[in-house]
Motif scaffolding. Structure first.
Motif, PDB file in Angstrom:
ATOM      1  N   ALA A  67      47.129  39.906  42.347  1.00 57.62           N
ATOM      2  CA  ALA A  67      45.921  39.410  41.689  1.00 57.62           C
ATOM      3  C   ALA A  67      46.219  38.336  40.662  1.00 57.62           C
ATOM      4  CB  ALA A  67      45.184  40.566  41.026  1.00 57.62           C
ATOM      5  N   TYR A 152      38.156  42.224  35.168  1.00 53.04           N
ATOM      6  CA  TYR A 152      38.599  41.783  36.487  1.00 53.04           C
ATOM      7  C   TYR A 152      37.761  42.455  37.582  1.00 53.04           C
ATOM      8  CZ  TYR A 152      41.539  40.927  40.561  1.00 53.04           C
ATOM      9  OH  TYR A 152      41.987  40.536  41.803  1.00 53.04           O
ATOM     10  N   LYS A 153      37.442  43.740  37.407  1.00 52.01           N
ATOM     11  CA  LYS A 153      36.602  44.437  38.375  1.00 52.01           C
ATOM     12  C   LYS A 153      35.240  43.749  38.506  1.00 52.01           C
ATOM     13  CE  LYS A 153      36.488  48.991  38.066  1.00 52.01           C
ATOM     14  NZ  LYS A 153      36.530  50.365  37.495  1.00 52.01           N
ATOM     15  N   GLU A 155      34.605  40.657  37.906  1.00 53.09           N
ATOM     16  CA  GLU A 155      34.836  39.348  38.551  1.00 53.09           C
ATOM     17  C   GLU A 155      34.914  39.507  40.066  1.00 53.09           C
ATOM     18  OE1 GLU A 155      38.472  36.093  38.617  1.00 53.09           O
ATOM     19  OE2 GLU A 155      38.104  37.212  36.766  1.00 53.09           O
ATOM     20  N   VAL A 156      35.624  40.546  40.526  1.00 52.75           N
ATOM     21  CA  VAL A 156      35.762  40.788  41.969  1.00 52.75           C
ATOM     22  C   VAL A 156      34.413  41.186  42.563  1.00 52.75           C
ATOM     23  CG1 VAL A 156      36.790  42.328  43.692  1.00 52.75           C
ATOM     24  CG2 VAL A 156      38.209  41.353  41.867  1.00 52.75           C
ATOM     25  N   LYS A 157      33.660  42.033  41.859  1.00 54.34           N
ATOM     26  CA  LYS A 157      32.339  42.442  42.364  1.00 54.34           C
ATOM     27  C   LYS A 157      31.398  41.239  42.458  1.00 54.34           C
ATOM     28  CE  LYS A 157      31.658  45.877  39.439  1.00 54.34           C
ATOM     29  NZ  LYS A 157      30.963  47.018  38.783  1.00 54.34           N
ATOM     30  N   GLU A 159      32.267  38.227  43.173  1.00 57.85           N
ATOM     31  CA  GLU A 159      32.636  37.499  44.389  1.00 57.85           C
ATOM     32  C   GLU A 159      32.104  38.215  45.633  1.00 57.85           C
ATOM     33  OE1 GLU A 159      34.381  34.326  44.545  1.00 57.85           O
ATOM     34  OE2 GLU A 159      33.472  34.618  42.565  1.00 57.85           O
ATOM     35  N   VAL A 209      35.733  49.253  44.410  1.00 55.22           N
ATOM     36  CA  VAL A 209      36.115  48.613  43.144  1.00 55.22           C
ATOM     37  C   VAL A 209      35.667  49.489  41.973  1.00 55.22           C
ATOM     38  CG1 VAL A 209      35.720  46.633  41.623  1.00 55.22           C
ATOM     39  CG2 VAL A 209      36.101  46.277  44.070  1.00 55.22           C
ATOM     40  N   PHE A 234      42.085  43.962  44.123  1.00 54.62           N
ATOM     41  CA  PHE A 234      42.289  42.685  44.807  1.00 54.62           C
ATOM     42  C   PHE A 234      42.136  42.828  46.321  1.00 54.62           C
ATOM     43  CE2 PHE A 234      45.169  39.816  47.075  1.00 54.62           C
ATOM     44  CZ  PHE A 234      44.685  38.582  46.658  1.00 54.62           C
ATOM     45  N   GLN A 236      40.097  44.394  48.033  1.00 53.19           N
ATOM     46  CA  GLN A 236      38.711  44.350  48.501  1.00 53.19           C
ATOM     47  C   GLN A 236      38.259  42.927  48.797  1.00 53.19           C
ATOM     48  OE1 GLN A 236      37.408  47.182  49.327  1.00 53.19           O
ATOM     49  NE2 GLN A 236      39.180  48.215  48.413  1.00 53.19           N
ATOM     50  N   LEU A 237      38.969  41.951  48.222  1.00 47.43           N
ATOM     51  CA  LEU A 237      38.619  40.544  48.481  1.00 47.43           C
ATOM     52  C   LEU A 237      38.971  40.118  49.900  1.00 47.43           C
ATOM     53  CD1 LEU A 237      39.752  38.960  45.085  1.00 47.43           C
ATOM     54  CD2 LEU A 237      37.405  39.369  45.859  1.00 47.43           C
TER      55      LEU A 237
END
Length: 867
Positions: A67, A152-153, A155-157, A159, A209, A234, A236-237
Motif C-alpha cells: 500500500a 487509509y480505509k 480512502e480505499v472505500k 475508490e 475493508v 489494499f 480489495q483494490l
C-alpha cells in the motif's frame, strides 16, 4: 521518501549548523545545578517540538507492504507530541538520577523508557527523524501507521465507491456468466442481475475493508500486524480495473498523477458490462443463426434426395431439426451432422416422456386431489429434452416425477430440516457437552452471526435448487475460543504492565500483613486475570489498559487467606458428613458436595484436603446409578406401546443427565452408558406403536363416520405429530401416516355436510315468523306497568343470531304508537302513564353475525286502562 522531506531535512541541517559552535541544540551539558540543567534541556526540547510542528507539510506519502498511503499532518503532530512527552519523561528520570548523558538502565524501574537518553534528541534533526521515521530504527513508524489506518480505509472505500454500476445490465445473468463470475457450477439459482452481482462485489469489498483491523500487539507480531492490515485493505483494490482499454474513466493531473473518476470492475472478475453483453449477443446470435441455417439446408437436401418416400423423409427431418435446434440452443455445437435414422429414435424418447407428462399432470389420489404439480412436471420435461437431445452424455429416459409430488412441493420442511441441522451444529460448536460456553460473548456473537447468515439464506430460498446449493456447514475459522483468547490476552504487553501495577496495588492492600497471616491477599492468577479482561471484552492493549481501574476493583474483592481457609473448611465439613456407604438415597448430598468443591476451586483456587473421600463417594454413586439404569432398561417391555412413551422419555433424560455430568467424568472424558442404544431402540418402537395406533384409528373409520369419530382420530394424529415430528433427525411425522388422505377426505365431507345443513338467515326468519308472539301487561304501581313479550327464540339464539325487542306505546289521545326503548331484554317497565286507555306493542327483530337485519315481526297490541 516523502514529498516534502528534502525541504524539511534541509531546514533541520541549517538549524543544526546554527548551533555548530556547541555541537548541538543542547550543546555541552550546561554547568550549574541539576535544576538549571533540567530547565535548559526542557527549554531546548520544547523548542525542537515547536519547530518540528511548525515545519510539517500538509501531507506525506508512506509505503506499507503493497500500500501507498497518504498520511495527514495531524498524524505527525500527534507523534511529535508523543516524542516530546516520552523524552520529557526521560528528562524527569535523568533529573532524578542527576545524570543527563547516560541512558536509563533499569528495565524494572523505567519500563518502556529503559535505554533512552535525552541525548537521543539533542539535535533538531534527531527529533525530526523520530517524528518522520527517517532514522534507521523507526521506533514510531508503527504508531504512525496505526494512527493513519482508519484514514487509509476511508480512502480505499472512496475508490471502491467509484465503481460505475450503471455499466451493468439490470437483467438476470446467464448461467454461464454467473458460474464464471461466482466460480460455481450451480447456475444463477437466485436470478441475480448483472447490476446486483456488481453491487454485491463492491459492497463485499467495502465490508471487508470495514472489518479489517490492526491485530493486537504481541511479542511475535510487532511489525507484521501493521503490514498485514494494510495489505488486507489494499487487496480489495484488486476489484478495480485500471487498464486503458476498459470503461474506466481517468485523467492525469498537474503533478502527472492519474486520477480515477470511475471504475469498471476488474476483468478478472468476469462480470460483463452492458457493452460486453451487446458485443457477445451479436456474435452468439449470428453464430446460432448460421448453424440453424446449415441444419435447414441439410434437412431440405435430405427431403429432396428422398422424394420417393417424402412422408417418412419429412418426419425424420422434423425430428432432426428439433434435436439439432435444441443442441444449438443449449450447448456448444461446432459441426452439424447429416440427417440420420437415429434422430427419429432420439425424438421417440422425448415423445414417450411427453405422453407420460400428460398422464402425470391429471393423476389424482383416492380423494380426487392432483398428485403432481403441473408446473414442476413441465420444468422436468424441459430439462429432459436437453438431457435427451445432448450430443454427448445423452440419456434415453428421465424421471419426470422428481420433486413434483404435491405433498413434497412445500419447501417449509426442507428449510426446517436444514435449519435444524445447522442449529444443532452451532450448539455443538458453541457449547461443551455439559453446556459450558466454549466462547466468550464477543466471539460467540461472531459465531452466531456466521450461522445466522446461512440460515437467512435458507429462509430466503424459493426453490429446491437454491436450497441444495447452500452450504451445510459453516466455517468459524479465525474466531478464537476461550483458551485462544486468554492466551492472546496474556501475550499483550499491556497485560504484563497492568499485572505489575496490580501486584503493587495488592501489596499496598496487604500493607504490613505478612504472607502467612490470615488477612493476607494473593494476586489472582494470570489465567483468572485474562478471563476477567476477556469477559469484559478487552482484546487489545488499549482495551486492557482502559480496564485497569476495574481490575483494581476486582483486587479489592480478593479473598484473604483466612476467608479461603474458612471456605475450605466448610467444604471439607460437607464432604466429611457424607456416609461411607453411598446409595442413590445420598445422590443430592453427593451432588451438593461436588458443587461445593467446584465452587471452591472457581472462587478460591484451592482444593479440600479430603477430596479423596468425595471421589470415592462419586464412584459409589456412579455404580449405583448405572445399576439402577440397567434395571430400568431390563424392565422395559419387549413390545412397548404408545403408553410407554413417558417411561422411555424419562429414562432417556436420566441417561442424558448422566452422560453430561461433570461429576461422572474420567479426566476430560464424559461418562457413556453402554445400554443407551437399547433405550433408543425402545423409543423408536414406542413411536412405531403410536404411528400404528393412528393408522389403525383412521382405517377403522366408517364411510359414514360421525363428526365425533373423525375428531377423535384427528386428535390422535395431531398428538402423534406434536410428539414425534423432529426436523433434526429428520422425521416428518405427518408423512408417516400413510392413510391420512382418508381422514382428510372425511373431515372435508363432514365440513361440507355441516355447511349444507348450516342454520341460515332463512331459517332464522322462519323461526321468528312461526313463534307465538304474545305480550302480557302487569301493573307495577298505579301509573306504571311491566310489558313482557313471550315466544321461543332459543333456537335462533343458539345458532348465533341476536334478538332485539323494541317497545312501543300509544298514550290516550295519541294518533300513533311511539318507540320508547330497544333492548335485548324481553321485559320493559312503562312509567308515568296517562289516564285512560294506554296501548302497548313490541317488535321482535333478528340480526345475523354481521349485524344485518334478517327479519322482524310486531306483536298485536295490548290495551290497559289507567285510572
Amino acid at each position: 521518501m516523502k514529498k516534502f522531506l528534502s525541504m524539511l531535512l534541509a531546514l533541520s541541517v541549517v538549524f543544526t549548523y546554527t548551533f555548530g559552535a556547541a555541537g548541538s541544540v543542547f550543546a555541552a551539558v550546561p554547568a550549574g545545578s541539576t535544576a538549571d540543567v533540567y530547565a535548559n534541556n526542557q527549554k531546548a526540547l520544547t523548542k525542537e517540538y515547536n519547530d518540528c510542528v511548525a515545519t510539517l507539510a500538509d501531507k506525506y506519502t508512506e509505503t506499507v507492504g503493497s500500500a501507498t498511503v497518504t498520511v495527514d499532518k495531524s498524524v505527525y503532530e500527534k507523534i511529535a507530541k508523543e516524542v516530546y512527552d516520552t523524552y520529557m519523561s526521560v528528562l524527569e528520570a535523568q533529573k532524578a538520577a542527576n545524570d543527563f548523558t547516560a541512558p536509563l538502565n533499569d528495565a524494572n524501574k523505567y519500563g518502556d523508557l529503559n535505554g533512552k537518553s535525552i541525548t537521543d534528541v539533542d539535535t533538531q534533526a534527531e527529533f525530526n527523524a523520530l517524528v518522520l521515521s527517517t532514522d534507521t530504527s523507526k521506533p514510531y513508524f508503527n504508531k504512525t501507521m496505526e494512527l493513519a489506518f482508519d484514514s487509509y480505509k476511508e480512502e480505499v472505500k472512496a475508490e471502491l465507491n467509484k465503481i460505475n454500476l450503471a455499466l451493468y445490465a439490470d437483467k438476470e445473468m446467464t448461467d454461464a456468466h454467473y458460474n464464471a463470475a461466482a466460480a460455481v457450477t450451480t447456475g444463477n439459482l437466485y436470478k441475480v442481475t448483472y447490476k446486483q452481482f456488481a453491487t454485491d462485489l463492491r459492497d463485499d469489498a467495502i465490508d471487508a475493508v470495514n472489518k479489517t483491523y490492526i491485530a493486537q500487539l504481541t511479542s511475535s507480531n510487532a511489525d507484521s500486524r501493521i503490514t498485514k492490515a494494510y495489505n488486507d485493505v489494499f487487496s480489495q483494490l484488486a476489484l478495480l480495473e485500471k487498464a486503458a482499454n476498459t470503461e474506466t474513466v481517468s485523467y492525469v493531473d498537474a503533478d502527472s498523477k492519474t486520477v480515477y473518476v470511475s471504475y469498471e470492475i476488474a476483468n478478472a472478475k468476469n462480470v460483463p458490462t452492458i457493452k460486453d453483453l451487446e458485443a457477445g449477443a451479436i456474435t452468439d446470435e449470428a453464430t446460432e443463426a448460421k448453424l440453424k441455417a446449415e441444419v435447414d439446408s441439410k434437412a431440405a437436401a435430405y427431403i429432396s434426395n428422398n422424394i420417393s418416400n417424402a412422408s417418412a423423409a419429412k418426419k425424420l427431418t422434423a425430428a432432426y431439426k428439433e434435436v439439432m435446434y435444441s443442441r444449438i440452443e443449449n450447448e456448444t455445437v461446432s459441426t452439424i451432422p447429416d440427417v440420420a435414422d437415429n434422430f427419429a429414435t432420439i425424438k421417440g424418447y422425448y415423445t414417450a416422456l411427453e405422453d407420460e407428462a400428460a398422464t402425470l399432470k391429471v393423476t389424482v389420489d383416492a380423494a380426487g386431489a392432483l398428485l403432481y404439480d403441473a408446473k414442476v412436471i413441465d420444468k422436468n420435461l424441459a430439462d429432459a429434452k436437453v438431457a435427451i437431445y445432448k450430443s454427448t452424455g445423452a440419456v434415453t429416459t428421465y424421471d419426470l416425477k422428481q420433486n413434483a409430488k404435491v405433498s413434497e412441493q412445500s419447501l417449509d420442511w426442507k428449510k426446517e430440516t436444514a435449519i435444524a441441522a445447522l442449529k444443532a451444529k452451532m450448539q455443538k460448536e458453541l457449547f461443551a457437552v455439559n453446556g459450558d460456553a466454549k466462547y466468550y460473548a464477543l466471539e460467540q456473537t461472531k459465531v452466531e452471526a456466521k450461522y445466522q447468515a446461512v440460515i437467512d439464506k435458507i429462509n430466503a430460498a424459493t426453490t429446491r435448487e437454491q436450497l441444495d446449493a447452500l452450504p451445510s456447514t459453516v466455517s468459524v475459522a479465525g474466531i478464537s475460543d476461550k483458551a485462544a483468547v486468554k492466551t492472546a490476552i496474556k501475550a499483550l504487553t499491556q497485560f504484563a504492565a497492568n499485572k505489575t501495577k496490580l501486584v503493587k496495588y495488592v501489596d499496598l492492600l496487604n500493607g504490613d500483613t505478612k504472607s502467612w497471616e490470615a488477612g493476607y491477599r494473593t494476586i489472582m492468577s494470570d489465567d483468572t486475570m485474562a478471563d476477567f479482561y476477556a469477559t469484559n471484552n478487552a482484546r487489545t492493549n488499549a482495551e486492557v489498559a482502559a480496564l485497569y481501574d476495574a481490575a483494581k476493583a476486582e483486587c479489592d474483592k480478593l479473598p484473604t487467606k483466612g476467608e479461603i481457609a474458612t471456605a475450605k473448611k466448610a467444604v471439607e465439613d460437607t464432604i466429611k458428613a457424607l456416609p461411607s456407604y453411598i446409595t442413590l438415597d445420598n445422590k443430592e448430598a453427593v451432588e451438593a458436595a461436588f458443587k461445593a468443591v467446584t465452587d471452591l476451586d472457581d472462587n478460591y483456587g484451592v482444593a479440600p484436603s479430603n477430596a479423596a473421600k468425595l471421589t470415592n463417594a462419586v464412584n459409589q454413586l456412579k455404580n449405583a446409578l448405572v445399576t439402577k439404569l440397567d434395571a430400568d432398561v431390563k424392565a422395559l417391555p419387549a413390545k412397548p406401546t404408545a403408553a410407554d412413551k413417558a417411561t422411555v422419555d424419562a429414562l432417556l433424560a436420566e441417561i442424558k443427565a448422566y452422560e453430561t455430568s461433570d461429576m461422572y467424568k474420567t479426566g476430560s472424558s464424559y461418562a457413556t452408558y453402554a445400554k443407551k442404544s437399547d433405550v433408543e431402540k425402545a423409543a423408536k418402537k414406542v413411536r412405531a406403536a403410536a404411528l400404528n395406533d393412528v393408522i389403525a384409528a383412521i382405517a377403522n373409520l366408517p364411510a359414514d363416520a360421525t363428526e365425533a369419530q373423525v375428531e377423535a382420530a384427528k386428535a390422535l394424529f395431531d398428538a402423534f405429530v406434536k410428539d414425534y415430528n423432529d426436523a433434526e433427525e429428520p422425521y416428518k411425522a405427518a408423512d408417516q401416516v400413510t392413510n391420512y388422505d382418508k381422514l382428510a377426505f372425511l373431515e372435508a365431507k363432514i365440513k361440507a355436510d355441516k355447511e349444507a345443513n348450516k342454520y341460515g338467515d332463512k331459517d332464522a326468519k322462519a323461526d321468528l315468523l312461526d313463534m307465538a308472539r304474545k305480550i302480557t301487561v302487569k301493573k307495577v304501581t298505579k301509573k306504571s306497568v311491566k310489558v313482557t313479550v313471550t315466544g321461543s327464540v332459543a333456537n335462533i339464539k343458539d345458532n348465533g343470531y341476536t334478538v332485539k325487542y323494541t317497545f312501543y306505546k300509544k298514550a290516550p289521545g295519541a294518533k300513533a304508537f311511539k318507540a320508547v326503548k330497544t333492548t335485548t331484554s324481553n321485559k320493559f317497565v312503562y312509567k308515568n302513564l296517562k289516564k285512560g286507555t294506554n296501548k302497548f306493542q313490541v317488535k321482535v327483530s333478528v340480526y345475523n353475525a354481521e349485524g344485518k337485519l334478517v327479519a322482524s315481526k310486531t306483536t298485536f297490541y295490548k290495551a290497559v286502562k289507567v285510572k
